[in-house]
Design a protein around this motif. Structure first.
Motif, mmCIF file in Angstrom:
data_model
loop_
_atom_site.group_PDB
_atom_site.id
_atom_site.type_symbol
_atom_site.label_atom_id
_atom_site.label_comp_id
_atom_site.label_asym_id
_atom_site.label_seq_id
_atom_site.Cartn_x
_atom_site.Cartn_y
_atom_site.Cartn_z
ATOM 1 N N VAL A 42 0.877 -1.173 0.000
ATOM 2 C CA VAL A 42 0.000 0.000 0.000
ATOM 3 C C VAL A 42 0.912 1.220 0.000
ATOM 4 O O VAL A 42 1.643 1.447 0.955
ATOM 5 C CB VAL A 42 -0.936 0.020 1.220
ATOM 6 C CG1 VAL A 42 -1.797 1.270 1.215
ATOM 7 C CG2 VAL A 42 -1.817 -1.233 1.237
ATOM 8 N N VAL A 43 0.864 2.008 -1.091
ATOM 9 C CA VAL A 43 1.844 3.061 -1.302
ATOM 10 C C VAL A 43 1.166 4.433 -1.365
ATOM 11 O O VAL A 43 0.252 4.644 -2.175
ATOM 12 C CB VAL A 43 2.641 2.827 -2.604
ATOM 13 C CG1 VAL A 43 3.669 3.929 -2.801
ATOM 14 C CG2 VAL A 43 3.308 1.467 -2.574
ATOM 15 N N LYS A 44 1.620 5.334 -0.534
ATOM 16 C CA LYS A 44 1.185 6.735 -0.581
ATOM 17 C C LYS A 44 1.832 7.413 -1.774
ATOM 18 O O LYS A 44 3.016 7.236 -2.041
ATOM 19 C CB LYS A 44 1.573 7.429 0.720
ATOM 20 C CG LYS A 44 1.316 8.922 0.767
ATOM 21 C CD LYS A 44 1.745 9.465 2.123
ATOM 22 C CE LYS A 44 1.614 10.989 2.192
ATOM 23 N NZ LYS A 44 2.632 11.652 1.343
ATOM 24 N N LEU A 45 1.065 8.210 -2.491
ATOM 25 C CA LEU A 45 1.591 8.951 -3.630
ATOM 26 C C LEU A 45 1.212 10.419 -3.455
ATOM 27 O O LEU A 45 0.041 10.783 -3.559
ATOM 28 C CB LEU A 45 1.024 8.411 -4.941
ATOM 29 C CG LEU A 45 1.596 9.037 -6.224
ATOM 30 C CD1 LEU A 45 3.082 8.722 -6.350
ATOM 31 C CD2 LEU A 45 0.841 8.537 -7.453
ATOM 32 N N GLY A 46 2.213 11.247 -3.177
ATOM 33 C CA GLY A 46 1.919 12.634 -2.857
ATOM 34 C C GLY A 46 1.129 12.708 -1.561
ATOM 35 O O GLY A 46 1.546 12.191 -0.530
#
Length: 274
Positions: A42-46
């Motif tokens: 699960v990756v945060k982008l901005g």
């Protein structure tokens, strides 16, 4: 005194190691620095963090950016949901199977990817800026392109290509590349599609429970298997508390301590009969 000596020696050794490391780097032709690779599950982008509470996300799946996954949904091994250009929404109890690629689009206009409830997207499929209504099924390896729509309880056959802007009406089967209407689905077929979606929910719960185990739990399960299940019966496995209590005072399976073996010969009562 001794502790102070240990502390001083430790500092000298640490400093020496750092000096040797810096000297070694100068001699390297292609210097290499180890980097910690972050988890891509699960990756945060901005400023956008995926919302996946209550959903099963497999260990090798990747969910990035503007993605919202409802309770009971599942994203299986190797699947990628990349919400960088627009948003991706997955409804309750929907299945994103192994190696599925889900993306969105902003060209020529913004196209969100919306997946309804009880939808099944089978292995290897590609979704791009499209809409899948409740109960729809996309077959293995099929592609659904920008602006396309798959209606309620409709089925896009495996390997098909649903071109940009195409609409599959509710309850129909489409197949081919490009995909075309084949026939209307029967009520039994639509019921089976819904049953598969619910089966996947139960299966995802099993995988989630297994994946949530700590390494200590896994080690204990392995030990229990080796001791209680994977060995021969009785003497070569770990005995339960009840078995240990029962055998207290016995010697290597001898029913009477001191006998060499317990057989039909030694078990005979040699005392003279009255």
């Amino acid at each position: 005194m001794i502790s102070s000596l240990h502390s001083g020696v430790a500092k000298v050794i640490r400093s020496s190691g750092q000096v040797l490391d810096s000297i070694g780097k100068k001699f390297e032709i292609n210097a290499h620095t180890d980097k910690l690779i972050p988890c891509t599950k699960v990756v945060k982008l901005g400023k956008n963090v995926p919302a996946v509470d209550g959903a099963f996300i497999a260990s090798s799946a990747t969910v990035v950016g503007k993605v919202k996954i409802a309770k009971g949904a599942s994203v299986w091994y190797g699947a990628v949901l990349r919400g960088d250009e627009s948003t991706i929404t997955v409804g309750e109890n929907s299945t994103i199977a192994d190696r599925v690629m889900v993306h969105c689009s902003t060209y020529p206009k913004e196209a969100h990817t919306v997946i309804g409830k009880n939808v099944v997207v089978n292995a290897g499929a590609i979704l791009h800026g499209c809409l899948l209504e409740d109960g729809a099924v996309v077959g293995e390896g099929a592609q659904v392109m920008d602006g396309a729509k798959v209606g309620k309880s409709a089925f896009v056959a495996p390997g098909s290509l649903l071109a940009t802007g195409k609409v599959v009406p509710a309850g129909q089967l489409w197949s081919g590349a490009p995909a075309r209407f084949v026939r209307d689905l029967t009520e039994a077929e639509k019921a089976q599609m819904g049953a598969v979606a619910l089966e996947n929910v139960a299966l995802a719960m099993e995988h989630a429970a297994e994946g949530a185990k700590s390494w200590q739990m896994i080690e204990q399960e392995e030990y229990d298997f080796n001791q209680l299940i994977g060995r021969a019966s009785y003497y070569s496995r770990r005995q339960t508390d009840a078995e240990l209590s029962e055998r207290l005072g016995e010697i290597e399976n001898h029913e009477i301590p001191g006998r060499i073996l317990n057989s039909h010969v030694t078990a005979i009562d040699h005392r003279p009969k009255e």
